[in-house]
Design an enzyme around this catalytic site. Structure first.
Site, PDB file in Angstrom:
ATOM      1  N   HIS A  98      20.064 -12.200  24.431  1.00  0.00           N
ATOM      2  CA  HIS A  98      19.840 -12.976  23.209  1.00  0.00           C
ATOM      3  C   HIS A  98      19.189 -14.306  23.579  1.00  0.00           C
ATOM      4  O   HIS A  98      19.363 -14.815  24.690  1.00  0.00           O
ATOM      5  CB  HIS A  98      21.163 -13.224  22.482  1.00  0.00           C
ATOM      6  CG  HIS A  98      21.006 -13.781  21.108  1.00  0.00           C
ATOM      7  ND1 HIS A  98      20.865 -15.131  20.878  1.00  0.00           N
ATOM      8  CD2 HIS A  98      20.932 -13.176  19.904  1.00  0.00           C
ATOM      9  CE1 HIS A  98      20.731 -15.328  19.573  1.00  0.00           C
ATOM     10  NE2 HIS A  98      20.764 -14.165  18.961  1.00  0.00           N
ATOM     11  N   GLU A 146      12.989 -10.055  17.683  1.00  0.00           N
ATOM     12  CA  GLU A 146      13.288 -11.296  16.971  1.00  0.00           C
ATOM     13  C   GLU A 146      12.553 -12.454  17.627  1.00  0.00           C
ATOM     14  O   GLU A 146      13.029 -13.009  18.623  1.00  0.00           O
ATOM     15  CB  GLU A 146      14.799 -11.543  16.985  1.00  0.00           C
ATOM     16  CG  GLU A 146      15.258 -12.673  16.086  1.00  0.00           C
ATOM     17  CD  GLU A 146      16.778 -12.742  16.005  1.00  0.00           C
ATOM     18  OE1 GLU A 146      17.293 -12.796  14.880  1.00  0.00           O
ATOM     19  OE2 GLU A 146      17.440 -12.725  17.048  1.00  0.00           O
TER      20      GLU A 146
END
Length: 231
Positions: A98, A146
């Site tokens: 992430h 993302e």
């Protein structure tokens, strides 16, 4: 150990460190109720490491998900996150790479391999087309596409980005599920993202900062289900 089967569409409630303890547990139970209501889809709930077992013990239908996992084996590794510990706590999926916990490629490889050994689903984050294609060669279960600059902005990825990343990943491995979640802040964002071709999506601040986080969570899950059914 066999992995859980991820059904499309899927939705991930990822509260990061905004919620913990009883407040997070209450919303996890709401998500579990929604997962029972929509057995045709998968619902993931991430949690801080210390909350994983309590959530796992209190739910039956969601996929309890860790925020990170290290590719280590039992033994030395002070301060690292042991995969066996996550599995024992009830986690059946984990995020990797992430933007708030980036990893080197060799670390991602080690973590993906350990997850496969234990039957833990992997949600690997990619912030560019090139990174998504490279990570697809590792055959994770889900790639979260993302762009870092859109996280938390309320601005979602456009249709062309979604289509291009979907195509690029599926050219490498058609079995990888694709999650698009940048800037998701409303149920309509969820609907549009699934409508444009994502297998799943998710949200953090759009839920945690909502006037009623419980209702927003329900509305987003319903939107994901409705959009996929309408396709």
């Amino acid at each position: 150990m066999s992995k859980l089967n991820v059904k499309r569409p899927f939705f991930m409630f990822n509260p990061k460190s905004y919620l913990y303890g009883e407040e997070l547990l209450a919303l996890a139970k709401v998500a579990d109720e929604q997962a029972q209501k929509h057995p045709e889809m998968s619902i993931f709930v991430t949690a801080p490491f210390a909350d994983l077992k309590a959530i796992s013990d209190a739910t039956e239908h969601i996929i309890v998900t860790a925020q990170h996992m290290d590719g280590i084996k039992p033994g030395r590794g002070m301060g690292h996150v042991l995969p066996e510990s996550l599995y024992a706590a009830g986690a059946r999926a984990t995020f990797l790479n992430h933007a708030e916990q980036p990893l080197q490629l060799n670390e991602i490889v080690a973590s993906v391999n350990r997850a496969k050994e234990l039957g833990i689903l992997t949600v690997v984050c990619a912030d560019s087309m090139a990174e998504a294609k490279a990570l697809a060669t590792l055959s994770p279960d889900i790639i979260l596409c993302e762009p870092t600059e859109l996280i938390g902005t309320g601005q979602t990825s456009d249709a062309s980005y979604i289509e291009q990343t979907n195509q690029a990943i599926r050219e490498v491995d058609e079995n990888i599920l694709i999650m698009q979640a940048a800037g998701i802040s409303s149920a309509s964002d969820v609907y549009k993202t699934i409508e444009m071709g994502a297998d799943g999506t998710g949200c953090t601040s759009g839920i945690t900062n909502a006037e009623s986080p419980k209702q927003m969570l329900i509305d987003m899950i319903d939107a994901a289900f409705s959009a996929y059914q309408a396709k």
